[in-house]
Motif scaffolding. Structure first.
Motif, PDB file in Angstrom:
ATOM      1  N   ILE A 139       9.986  10.290  -6.718  1.00 24.59           N
ATOM      2  CA  ILE A 139       9.598  11.685  -7.002  1.00 24.59           C
ATOM      3  C   ILE A 139       9.220  11.838  -8.477  1.00 24.59           C
ATOM      4  CG2 ILE A 139      10.393  14.097  -6.884  1.00 24.59           C
ATOM      5  CD1 ILE A 139      12.452  13.155  -4.807  1.00 24.59           C
ATOM      6  N   SER A 140       8.257  12.735  -8.722  1.00 27.36           N
ATOM      7  CA  SER A 140       7.849  13.039 -10.097  1.00 27.36           C
ATOM      8  C   SER A 140       7.442  14.509 -10.188  1.00 27.36           C
ATOM      9  CB  SER A 140       6.669  12.153 -10.503  1.00 27.36           C
ATOM     10  OG  SER A 140       6.227  12.473 -11.802  1.00 27.36           O
ATOM     11  N   ASP A 141       7.474  15.032 -11.425  1.00 26.15           N
ATOM     12  CA  ASP A 141       6.922  16.375 -11.657  1.00 26.15           C
ATOM     13  C   ASP A 141       5.418  16.317 -11.881  1.00 26.15           C
ATOM     14  OD1 ASP A 141       9.413  17.579 -11.537  1.00 26.15           O
ATOM     15  OD2 ASP A 141       9.814  17.208 -13.670  1.00 26.15           O
ATOM     16  N   SER A 142       4.890  15.105 -12.040  1.00 22.56           N
ATOM     17  CA  SER A 142       3.470  14.935 -12.363  1.00 22.56           C
ATOM     18  C   SER A 142       2.799  14.042 -11.314  1.00 22.56           C
ATOM     19  CB  SER A 142       3.341  14.288 -13.746  1.00 22.56           C
ATOM     20  OG  SER A 142       2.059  13.762 -13.923  1.00 22.56           O
ATOM     21  N   PRO A 143       1.527  14.302 -11.013  1.00 22.41           N
ATOM     22  CA  PRO A 143       0.832  13.432 -10.040  1.00 22.41           C
ATOM     23  C   PRO A 143       0.653  11.998 -10.538  1.00 22.41           C
ATOM     24  CG  PRO A 143      -0.691  15.020 -11.038  1.00 22.41           C
ATOM     25  CD  PRO A 143       0.688  15.425 -11.461  1.00 22.41           C
ATOM     26  N   ILE A 144       0.741  11.793 -11.850  1.00 18.69           N
ATOM     27  CA  ILE A 144       0.554  10.429 -12.375  1.00 18.69           C
ATOM     28  C   ILE A 144       1.880   9.731 -12.659  1.00 18.69           C
ATOM     29  CG2 ILE A 144      -1.742  10.899 -13.306  1.00 18.69           C
ATOM     30  CD1 ILE A 144      -0.445  11.092 -16.101  1.00 18.69           C
ATOM     31  N   GLY A 145       2.994  10.360 -12.311  1.00 21.97           N
ATOM     32  CA  GLY A 145       4.296   9.769 -12.564  1.00 21.97           C
ATOM     33  C   GLY A 145       4.720   9.973 -14.009  1.00 21.97           C
ATOM     34  N   ALA A 169       0.794  -1.231   0.000  1.00 25.31           N
ATOM     35  CA  ALA A 169       0.000   0.000   0.000  1.00 25.31           C
ATOM     36  C   ALA A 169       0.833   1.291   0.000  1.00 25.31           C
ATOM     37  CB  ALA A 169      -0.899  -0.015   1.233  1.00 25.31           C
ATOM     38  N   PRO A 170       0.700   2.114  -1.054  1.00 22.73           N
ATOM     39  CA  PRO A 170       1.437   3.380  -1.127  1.00 22.73           C
ATOM     40  C   PRO A 170       0.585   4.583  -0.730  1.00 22.73           C
ATOM     41  CG  PRO A 170       0.527   2.902  -3.271  1.00 22.73           C
ATOM     42  CD  PRO A 170      -0.039   1.858  -2.318  1.00 22.73           C
ATOM     43  N   ASP A 171       1.216   5.740  -0.727  1.00 25.13           N
ATOM     44  CA  ASP A 171       0.510   7.010  -0.593  1.00 25.13           C
ATOM     45  C   ASP A 171       1.318   8.050  -1.375  1.00 25.13           C
ATOM     46  OD1 ASP A 171      -1.351   8.898   0.131  1.00 25.13           O
ATOM     47  OD2 ASP A 171      -0.559   9.212   2.152  1.00 25.13           O
ATOM     48  N   ALA A 172       0.804   9.265  -1.464  1.00 33.42           N
ATOM     49  CA  ALA A 172       1.525  10.310  -2.196  1.00 33.42           C
ATOM     50  C   ALA A 172       1.203  11.656  -1.593  1.00 33.42           C
ATOM     51  CB  ALA A 172       1.128  10.294  -3.663  1.00 33.42           C
ATOM     52  N   THR A 173       2.092  12.622  -1.845  1.00 28.31           N
ATOM     53  CA  THR A 173       1.825  13.994  -1.427  1.00 28.31           C
ATOM     54  C   THR A 173       2.496  14.947  -2.408  1.00 28.31           C
ATOM     55  OG1 THR A 173       1.669  15.440   0.501  1.00 28.31           O
ATOM     56  CG2 THR A 173       3.787  14.337   0.144  1.00 28.31           C
ATOM     57  N   PHE A 174       2.263  16.238  -2.187  1.00 28.11           N
ATOM     58  CA  PHE A 174       2.766  17.280  -3.085  1.00 28.11           C
ATOM     59  C   PHE A 174       3.467  18.337  -2.249  1.00 28.11           C
ATOM     60  CE2 PHE A 174       2.042  21.518  -4.922  1.00 28.11           C
ATOM     61  CZ  PHE A 174       2.655  21.344  -6.165  1.00 28.11           C
ATOM     62  N   LYS A 175       4.629  18.791  -2.736  1.00 28.44           N
ATOM     63  CA  LYS A 175       5.292  19.915  -2.069  1.00 28.44           C
ATOM     64  C   LYS A 175       6.207  20.630  -3.068  1.00 28.44           C
ATOM     65  CE  LYS A 175       7.916  21.362   1.944  1.00 28.44           C
ATOM     66  NZ  LYS A 175       8.700  21.019   3.116  1.00 28.44           N
TER      67      LYS A 175
END
Ligand code: FUB
Length: 338
Positions: free
Chosen positions: A129-135, A100-106
């Motif tokens: 890390i990605s520049d996009s929320p969808i990778g 199970a993963p999770d994600a955040t933005f900063k």
């Protein structure tokens, strides 16, 4: 729900009465962590596959290898699979079991936080890390220093601090750790002893490391006593989530072998949290896992069940249902099959 004890007739009846349908049905997905980024819904689930590994209490049959991000324009829109966002072969430290993963933005970047077994068979937690929320996401070469166990959930508080909550017993290996140290001989507490708590750590400004020694969270009952290991309808098992509602901190989690999603309320991110009730009754399939997300002023529970696979416990599908709060801050329990 003990999926292997249910009759086909009962299963058919439950599937018929399900309050929600799978959000996607071309692949199996589980453990949905939902967020709104730039007004759009992004769900970070596990991607279930049949790895051909026999069922056991260690969860070895959950042999997932990659992550797909699912997005939705609105809560009623079609859910879109954005393809492979990260594969275990591209994580230098990880061997298997992308759970199970999770994600955040900063600061313009998206951070995927995920557990996997390292080459020694121990679960750790990594960042990609990605520049996009969808990778696609690029994994850091090493896991977070001092990380262990499973089911990370990263929470941004209103003051801009980020906290990662994690841990899971049985296959999640939390019982092997005390005070953040692994010892093979460690086991679960006895039924009349306090249950193991989930773990929390504040993150560094770059979100790549723990900024402090991880701390065990206390979940207490209405008398201020720690929940006991034998209290398995209320004690923590896995699937941490944190959300804030009306200034209070709601820590929610799965009770594992009794299959409830429960919550406990505190007044700060570290707790203690007082056990308050159930959010979700048992679903089809052994595991239950969730996230809670506000979308356009309403609150939603993202969860999974094994209805699409006709009850195969490691082939699950993500779903969503609205949750409602009472004026005293309690959450109305959802029955997934009315
Ligand atoms: O998806 C694998 C495991 O099953 C998760 O880590 C647990 O929370 C349970 O849902």
């Amino acid at each position: 729900m003990a999926d292997n004890q249910i009759t086909q007739n009962k299963l058919d009846d439950l599937i018929e009465k399900a309050i929600s349908k799978p959000l996607v049905s071309h692949i199996y997905t589980a453990d949905p962590s939902a967020h709104v980024f730039n007004g759009k819904i992004y769900i970070y689930p596990s991607h279930d596959i049949d790895a051909g590994i026999p069922f056991n209490d260690n969860g070895d049959h959950f042999g997932m290898e990659d992550y797909h991000v699912i997005s939705m324009e609105t809560i009623t829109s079609e859910a879109v699979d954005n393809g492979v966002a990260l594969h275990v072969k591209d994580v230098p430290w990880a061997e298997k079991q992308m759970w199970a993963p999770d994600a955040t933005f900063k600061n313009g970047k998206y951070y995927l936080v995920f557990p996997a077994r390292n080459k020694e068979g121990i679960f750790q937690i990594g960042i990609a890390i990605s520049d996009s929320p969808i990778g696609p996401f690029k994994a850091e070469p090493l896991p977070i220093n001092g990380s262990y166990s499973i089911d990370p959930a990263i929470f941004e508080d209103e003051d801009g601090s980020y906290y990662t909550y994690f841990g899971g017993i049985w296959g999640g290996q939390l019982q092997k750790f005390r005070n953040n140290k692994y010892n093979e001989i460690n086991e679960l507490p006895k039924p009349n002893e306090p249950a193991l708590g989930p773990i929390v750590a504040k993150m560094t400004d770059d979100l790549l490391q723990f900024a402090e020694e991880p701390k065990e969270i206390k979940i207490i009952d209405e008398n201020g006593e720690l929940l006991l290991e034998g209290d398995n309808e209320r004690r923590f098992f896995e699937a941490s989530w944190m959300h804030k509602y009306n200034g209070n901190y709601y820590f929610s989690y799965s009770t594992g072998d009794t299959h409830f999603i429960c919550y406990a309320i505190g007044d700060n991110p570290y707790g203690p949290f007082t056990y308050t009730g159930r959010i979700l009754n048992p679903v089809i399939g052994w595991t239950s896992h969730h996230s809670i997300c506000e979308v356009e002023g309403k609150w939603y529970l993202f969860y999974h069940d094994s209805s699409l696979s006709n009850g195969v416990t490691h082939l699950r599908s993500i779903k969503v249902a609205e949750i409602t709060y009472n004026t005293d801050g309690t959450i109305n329990t959802i029955n997934p099959y009315t």
